[in-house]
Design an enzyme around this catalytic site. Sequence first.
Site, PDB file in Angstrom:
ATOM      1  N   CYS A   1       1.229  -1.343  -0.296  1.00 16.97           N
ATOM      2  CA  CYS A   1      -0.065  -0.067  -0.010  1.00 16.97           C
ATOM      3  C   CYS A   1       0.684   0.967  -0.088  1.00 16.97           C
ATOM      4  O   CYS A   1       0.504   2.247  -0.469  1.00 16.97           O
ATOM      5  CB  CYS A   1      -1.184   0.134   1.750  1.00 16.97           C
ATOM      6  SG  CYS A   1      -2.169  -1.537   1.436  1.00 16.97           S
TER       7      CYS A   1
ATOM      8  N   HIS B   1      -8.770   3.746  -1.487  1.00 14.00           N
ATOM      9  CA  HIS B   1      -8.268   2.823  -0.979  1.00 14.00           C
ATOM     10  C   HIS B   1      -7.355   2.086  -2.423  1.00 14.00           C
ATOM     11  O   HIS B   1      -7.172   1.121  -2.482  1.00 14.00           O
ATOM     12  CB  HIS B   1      -7.104   2.449   0.138  1.00 14.00           C
ATOM     13  CG  HIS B   1      -5.688   1.929   0.435  1.00 14.00           C
ATOM     14  ND1 HIS B   1      -4.542   2.335   0.018  1.00 14.00           N
ATOM     15  CD2 HIS B   1      -6.153   0.532   0.662  1.00 14.00           C
ATOM     16  CE1 HIS B   1      -3.979   2.231   0.344  1.00 14.00           C
ATOM     17  NE2 HIS B   1      -4.337   0.914   0.983  1.00 14.00           N
TER      18      HIS B   1
END
Length: 388
Positions: A85, A337
Amino acid sequence: MRKVAVAGVGMTKFGPTDKSLVELFSEAAWEAINDSNIKPADIQALFIGNCLGDFAEGQANIAGFIACELGLSHGTPATRFEGACATASVAVRDAFMWVASGFYDTVLVGGVEKIMHMGTPLATRTFAMATDSRYEEFCGLTFPAVFGMMAHMYSVKYRIPLPALKERMALVAVKNHQNGINNPLAQFRKEITVDTVLNSLMVCDPLQLFDCCPFSDGAAALILTTEEKAKKMVKKPVYILGTGQGSAGSLSRQKDFTVMKSRVASAQQAYAMAGLGPQDIDVCELHDCFTIAEIVASECLGFFKFGTGSQALETGETKIGGRIPINPSGGLKAKGHPIGATGAAQVYEIVKQLRGECGQRQVEGAKTGMTDTLGGDAGTIVNIILRR
């Protein structure tokens, strides 16, 4: 080292899309190029973050195709980065170092991801690949479980009854969804309440549906250049003052996941390079993949003493207008995200904040901002400090 500026930024709306990865990133890239008042011929290198293109589109070697789509010369180096991420933040930090060193003068950097069409089972499995495959992934550990354990550890360690902690965690979601309402690029633009969170579906005790950020599609891009060139390109260059990057092993080796040593180290690197401290940060975009994650991150970055970050939510210290506004974009929770793009999107928001271009979500008087991006279960963490 030379001073490095962010001359231009671009970002797509986060959420479901029919566009390909190449098309998505090109949309964000062209906005950044136009925002910088440059031409593709001025770009000397491309740094692109992407995690799951091989699973999502069967496309692994994406950097060269993006360079071609943008009309960059055949001699332009194009490199793909992956750091879970934190992928785009790793790319931004690397691009920053190339310009700071004097090797390049002007580069394009950012990230892109397309996940939503993969469906929950496959997306969840591919996300879990960012854990340790030897001891975690193939035991069935997924990230809701990782951060569910974090919440239980936090509750016990700091003697905060779980019901009280869950209400404070819910305040993270409420705040970030409120901020997302005023972000036209956010995936979710709808107000929620504490009851919305506490009455939502249980995902992994104690995390409920509204404690978790969504899967998202999207892209974000930045033009990094020298101070001298930036002043000729734009009226409001924003400078990267400091960066840091930390790493860690599996959870079994970290022992206390409520204090991420890799995040603390990364933040300290960024503060030291910038010559600043937590008290100097006016606005922060940090990694709220789960509501407990924002609380823990705010402590690791030094904004609050360990064990007190959840209390700060009750007093409004992290709201816009509070002592340290956190995630005015809506954060991962409401903005979305797309993992390969998230770090660049955080920088996009901070640059916009420092330019004073965020409208109703503007943090008044913001001069210094910080980003924090968490990859996996603290395996890769990157922090970036910027000032207008």
